[in-house]
Design an enzyme around this catalytic site. Sequence first.
Site, PDB file in Angstrom:
ATOM      1  N   LYS A  79       0.843  -1.195   0.000  1.00 54.40           N
ATOM      2  CA  LYS A  79       0.000   0.000   0.000  1.00 54.40           C
ATOM      3  C   LYS A  79       0.877   1.243   0.000  1.00 54.40           C
ATOM      4  O   LYS A  79       1.901   1.291   0.693  1.00 54.40           O
ATOM      5  CB  LYS A  79      -0.925  -0.021   1.219  1.00 54.40           C
ATOM      6  CG  LYS A  79      -1.969   1.106   1.233  1.00 54.40           C
ATOM      7  CD  LYS A  79      -2.916   0.964   2.413  1.00 54.40           C
ATOM      8  CE  LYS A  79      -3.951   2.074   2.443  1.00 54.40           C
ATOM      9  NZ  LYS A  79      -4.891   1.947   3.593  1.00 54.40           N
ATOM     10  N   SER A 154      -9.741   2.120   2.670  1.00 54.28           N
ATOM     11  CA  SER A 154      -8.838   2.836   1.790  1.00 54.28           C
ATOM     12  C   SER A 154      -7.808   1.948   1.102  1.00 54.28           C
ATOM     13  O   SER A 154      -7.113   2.389   0.179  1.00 54.28           O
ATOM     14  CB  SER A 154      -8.085   3.900   2.618  1.00 54.28           C
ATOM     15  OG  SER A 154      -7.258   3.296   3.618  1.00 54.28           O
ATOM     16  N   SER A 178     -10.077  -0.314   6.944  1.00 58.66           N
ATOM     17  CA  SER A 178      -9.513  -0.092   5.608  1.00 58.66           C
ATOM     18  C   SER A 178      -8.836  -1.292   4.980  1.00 58.66           C
ATOM     19  O   SER A 178      -8.470  -1.252   3.811  1.00 58.66           O
ATOM     20  CB  SER A 178      -8.532   1.078   5.642  1.00 58.66           C
ATOM     21  OG  SER A 178      -9.217   2.289   5.850  1.00 58.66           O
TER      22      SER A 178
END
Length: 492
Positions: A79, A154, A178
């Site tokens: 990420k 996210s 997330s």
Amino acid sequence: MDVSKITASELAAKIKTGEYQAPEVVTQYFQRMEACEDKVNAFVTLEKEEAMKRAEAIQEGIAKGESLGVLAGVPVAIKDNLSTKGLRTTCSSKMLENYYPTFSATAVERLEAAGAIVIGKTNMDEFAMGSTTETSAFGVTRNPWDLTRVPGGSSGGSCAAVAAGECAFSLGSDTGGSIRQPAGHCGVVGLKPTYGTISRYGLIAYGSSLDQIGPVTRSVADAALILEVLAGPDEKDATSVRREHYDFRSALTEDVKGLKIGVPKEYFSQGLDTEVAEEIKKALDILADKGAIVTEFALGLTEYAVPAYYVMASAEASSNLSRFDGVKYGYRTTVYDDLAQMYKRTRSEGFGEEVKRRIMLGSFVLSAGYYDAYYLKALKAKALIKERFTQAFSQFDVVVAPVAPTTAPKLGESLKDPLQMYLSDIYTISANLAGLPGITLPIGKDLKGLPIGIQILGDCFQEKAILKAAYALEKSRPYQAPAIGKGGEVDE
């Protein structure tokens, strides 16, 4: 070899035995990206040249009979809020569009020490603020099951990349769901460990008391393996903890006889889609048939979780993001007359709308005259929510809940109403407020062919309990991969 379906554990085993060659595996994953990325947009930055060098070095080590890590040759996506030395790290924001860290996050270092090969950085909601991966400065990520829908957020890029077969596994971060929420929308496994289990050093902070790094995988066994690699204290992170045991894979047994499962009544009331509720009830029946004891109970205080979370998270975001002012690094406006104007224009131009909304909200609740009315009350609500879960885990081994009220919404729908988007986190944020571990895994699909996930929560440091329940449930439903761009049709 179909890299889009094989698990990280299986891949590592085949590379070590020589059945697969590490350079060939990396090449196939990049070929997969070439076929999918124009549709999915799961990545912000790719790292092909360095990845191939690492793959060749690992293959040479295998040929020489060297002792290699448990993930030797396995490609991983990271990420884009986790620092990677020399590899662009943007947080999907214009503010950090050209930022190249001089160090790597501890979690990334531990993966590389275990032999994993970083192949790129995944798209995300800007600074992890969002639930759809639509607030990124580098375009939206699309759900591999249906390209007209969001992957969740996210960590939407990390989950979409795993679902689309563009990496063997990925790392995400979970501040209010997330990892778990996008994993549910993309039909993969997402694990958020107990707060402090994995070092946050090198994670660009959103809400420091809530953030936690975790793996996104195609199987529960992979999640347990990667957690063993990542977990452990770190002198660079004062909030990391030393645990007594790290053998998470020992929990991978289908024996759930006598396992006490609590089901909060409030989570299955108004607002939950009927198809989602039905699939979760079917999953609970499967566990009951295996000998688990399923009991409904009243958790309480669930209506306070969302406001408490967004007050706290926004307050911490306001503080953490104050460092991005155009002075030392990151974006700086080109037109200004004085220092104050440079600050204002830099932050106005560098941050997106959702990030600015949360910074303003956080600054407000921390301001004089409002601290007691909002932030202090949120802290008290957090403590009460933690107490309720402690009471629940005095009766149950795990708690089962939905991941989200519905399956993945259409692109563009959620951003029309930010408050409605915030409410979509209702089932996931309590785990972060209470510091609890949680895992999401797919259990079925709705009539539109979209994945439905289930969430299993445990008491602090009880990852083995949630892994055991998840593993037993997973055995009733083999992993399925989506056919990119065919509206959710499964690619058999």
